[in-house]
Write a protein that holds these residues in place. Structure first.
Motif, PDB file in Angstrom:
ATOM      1  N   ILE A  52       0.922  -1.320   0.059  1.00  0.00           N
ATOM      2  CA  ILE A  52       0.073  -0.137   0.055  1.00  0.00           C
ATOM      3  C   ILE A  52       0.893   1.195  -0.088  1.00  0.00           C
ATOM      4  N   ARG A  53       1.958   1.222   0.863  1.00  0.00           N
ATOM      5  CA  ARG A  53       3.004   2.335   0.831  1.00  0.00           C
ATOM      6  C   ARG A  53       3.318   2.825  -0.569  1.00  0.00           C
ATOM      7  N   VAL A  54       3.890   1.890  -1.392  1.00  0.00           N
ATOM      8  CA  VAL A  54       4.374   2.205  -2.752  1.00  0.00           C
ATOM      9  C   VAL A  54       3.207   2.931  -3.571  1.00  0.00           C
ATOM     10  N   GLU A  55       2.089   2.054  -3.750  1.00  0.00           N
ATOM     11  CA  GLU A  55       0.830   2.774  -4.343  1.00  0.00           C
ATOM     12  C   GLU A  55       0.431   3.819  -4.142  1.00  0.00           C
ATOM     13  N   ALA A  56       0.197   4.068  -2.873  1.00  0.00           N
ATOM     14  CA  ALA A  56      -0.437   5.404  -2.533  1.00  0.00           C
ATOM     15  C   ALA A  56       0.489   6.467  -2.325  1.00  0.00           C
ATOM     16  N   SER A  57       1.966   6.237  -2.649  1.00  0.00           N
ATOM     17  CA  SER A  57       2.783   7.386  -2.829  1.00  0.00           C
ATOM     18  C   SER A  57       2.460   8.481  -3.866  1.00  0.00           C
ATOM     19  N   GLU A  58       1.784   7.753  -4.870  1.00  0.00           N
ATOM     20  CA  GLU A  58       1.180   8.428  -6.021  1.00  0.00           C
ATOM     21  C   GLU A  58       0.152   9.701  -5.653  1.00  0.00           C
ATOM     22  N   LYS A  59      -0.122   9.834  -4.511  1.00  0.00           N
ATOM     23  CA  LYS A  59      -1.406  10.594  -4.001  1.00  0.00           C
ATOM     24  C   LYS A  59      -2.530  10.099  -4.253  1.00  0.00           C
ATOM     25  N   HIS A  60      -3.633  10.769  -4.421  1.00  0.00           N
ATOM     26  CA  HIS A  60      -5.046  10.235  -4.854  1.00  0.00           C
ATOM     27  C   HIS A  60      -5.060   9.568  -5.822  1.00  0.00           C
ATOM     28  N   THR A  65      -6.506   4.068  -7.546  1.00  0.00           N
ATOM     29  CA  THR A  65      -6.181   2.814  -8.067  1.00  0.00           C
ATOM     30  C   THR A  65      -6.356   1.471  -7.103  1.00  0.00           C
ATOM     31  N   LEU A  66      -5.952   1.877  -6.014  1.00  0.00           N
ATOM     32  CA  LEU A  66      -5.972   0.640  -4.841  1.00  0.00           C
ATOM     33  C   LEU A  66      -7.373   0.536  -4.627  1.00  0.00           C
ATOM     34  N   GLN A  67      -8.522   1.467  -4.659  1.00  0.00           N
ATOM     35  CA  GLN A  67      -9.739   1.352  -4.367  1.00  0.00           C
ATOM     36  C   GLN A  67     -10.270   0.503  -5.727  1.00  0.00           C
ATOM     37  N   GLU A  68      -9.915   0.616  -7.033  1.00  0.00           N
ATOM     38  CA  GLU A  68     -10.622  -0.030  -7.941  1.00  0.00           C
ATOM     39  C   GLU A  68     -10.081  -1.587  -7.793  1.00  0.00           C
ATOM     40  N   GLU A  69      -8.479  -1.414  -7.195  1.00  0.00           N
ATOM     41  CA  GLU A  69      -8.237  -3.050  -7.295  1.00  0.00           C
ATOM     42  C   GLU A  69      -8.914  -3.829  -6.018  1.00  0.00           C
ATOM     43  N   VAL A  82     -13.185   4.000 -10.597  1.00  0.00           N
ATOM     44  CA  VAL A  82     -13.635   4.983  -9.734  1.00  0.00           C
ATOM     45  C   VAL A  82     -13.002   6.463 -10.193  1.00  0.00           C
ATOM     46  N   ASP A  83     -13.924   7.466 -10.000  1.00  0.00           N
ATOM     47  CA  ASP A  83     -13.473   8.699 -10.327  1.00  0.00           C
ATOM     48  C   ASP A  83     -12.454   9.462  -9.492  1.00  0.00           C
ATOM     49  N   ASN A  84     -12.923   9.502  -8.211  1.00  0.00           N
ATOM     50  CA  ASN A  84     -11.898  10.138  -7.126  1.00  0.00           C
ATOM     51  C   ASN A  84     -12.203   9.202  -5.899  1.00  0.00           C
ATOM     52  N   VAL A  85     -11.336   9.600  -4.936  1.00  0.00           N
ATOM     53  CA  VAL A  85     -11.403   9.139  -3.722  1.00  0.00           C
ATOM     54  C   VAL A  85     -12.823   8.919  -2.728  1.00  0.00           C
ATOM     55  N   ASN A  86     -13.328  10.198  -3.083  1.00  0.00           N
ATOM     56  CA  ASN A  86     -14.674  10.121  -2.351  1.00  0.00           C
ATOM     57  C   ASN A  86     -15.830   9.158  -2.929  1.00  0.00           C
ATOM     58  N   SER A  87     -15.723   9.123  -4.219  1.00  0.00           N
ATOM     59  CA  SER A  87     -16.846   8.372  -4.952  1.00  0.00           C
ATOM     60  C   SER A  87     -16.180   6.767  -4.689  1.00  0.00           C
ATOM     61  N   GLY A  88     -15.073   6.419  -4.386  1.00  0.00           N
ATOM     62  CA  GLY A  88     -14.456   5.103  -4.287  1.00  0.00           C
ATOM     63  C   GLY A  88     -14.891   4.812  -2.845  1.00  0.00           C
ATOM     64  N   VAL A  89     -14.785   5.474  -2.019  1.00  0.00           N
ATOM     65  CA  VAL A  89     -15.244   5.191  -0.685  1.00  0.00           C
ATOM     66  C   VAL A  89     -16.748   4.801  -0.514  1.00  0.00           C
ATOM     67  N   ASP A  90     -17.653   5.773  -1.423  1.00  0.00           N
ATOM     68  CA  ASP A  90     -19.106   5.534  -1.487  1.00  0.00           C
ATOM     69  C   ASP A  90     -19.360   4.043  -1.942  1.00  0.00           C
ATOM     70  N   LEU A  91     -18.474   3.670  -3.203  1.00  0.00           N
ATOM     71  CA  LEU A  91     -18.707   2.549  -3.865  1.00  0.00           C
ATOM     72  C   LEU A  91     -18.417   1.515  -3.213  1.00  0.00           C
ATOM     73  N   ILE A  92     -17.045   1.489  -2.244  1.00  0.00           N
ATOM     74  CA  ILE A  92     -16.747   0.334  -1.316  1.00  0.00           C
ATOM     75  C   ILE A  92     -17.850   0.145  -0.303  1.00  0.00           C
ATOM     76  N   LYS A  93     -18.516   1.358   0.135  1.00  0.00           N
ATOM     77  CA  LYS A  93     -19.440   1.100   1.359  1.00  0.00           C
ATOM     78  C   LYS A  93     -20.645   0.298   0.731  1.00  0.00           C
ATOM     79  N   GLU A  94     -21.008   0.797  -0.637  1.00  0.00           N
ATOM     80  CA  GLU A  94     -22.402   0.105  -1.181  1.00  0.00           C
ATOM     81  C   GLU A  94     -21.926  -1.254  -1.491  1.00  0.00           C
ATOM     82  N   LYS A  95     -21.016  -1.525  -1.956  1.00  0.00           N
ATOM     83  CA  LYS A  95     -20.644  -3.223  -2.653  1.00  0.00           C
ATOM     84  C   LYS A  95     -20.408  -3.981  -1.318  1.00  0.00           C
ATOM     85  N   PHE A  96     -19.683  -3.458  -0.422  1.00  0.00           N
ATOM     86  CA  PHE A  96     -19.359  -4.337   0.984  1.00  0.00           C
ATOM     87  C   PHE A  96     -20.171  -4.531   2.093  1.00  0.00           C
TER      88      PHE A  96
END
Length: 127
Positions: A52-60, A65-69, A82-96
């Motif tokens: 996670i440390r390596v992937e997230a070093s690219e900022k948002h 990318t991590l949310q999509e994966e 996923v368009d942005n971090v906030n929509s990714g959070v919403d999608l993760i909540k909805e699906k999980f």
């Protein structure tokens, strides 16, 4: 694995967050992979997100990318964009929120990574 620990990890009436903390090189990832490999078949979906440390070093862009994966691997689909971090959070909540999932986040080094991928227990279904 100790059978008592195994039963505790697989309780059906709650959501568990477990952290392994320690100095580099002591085997935290090895322990997490061993547990993951022993229990993943008890879940509706699972994902082991490494480095996670390596992937997230690219900022948002890295967090998106991590949310999509996480979504694709856990749900066995390639249809998540996923368009942005906030929509990714919403999608993760909805699906999980109604699914019993196993998610391992390896090498987390910043709070924003957890907030974007697994911030609260109510994001996940019980079990």
């Amino acid at each position: 694995m100790n059978q008592g620990l195994f039963r505790k990890l697989l309780r059906k009436d709650d959501v568990r967050f477990i952290g392994i903390y320690g100095a580099g090189g002591i085997g935290k990832t090895t322990i997490a992979k061993a547990i993951f490999n022993q229990i993943f078949q008890h879940f509706e979906g699972c994902c082991f997100l490494a480095d996670i440390r390596v992937e997230a070093s690219e900022k948002h862009a890295g967090l998106v990318t991590l949310q999509e994966e996480l979504l694709c691997e856990t749900l066995g689909s390639t249809n998540f964009i996923v368009d942005n971090v906030n929509s990714g959070v919403d999608l993760i909540k909805e699906k999980f929120c109604s699914k019993k999932v196993l998610t391992v986040l390896d090498d987390v080094n910043h709070e924003c990574q957890l907030e974007s991928l697994a911030s609260a227990q109510d994001w996940f279904g019980i079990g």
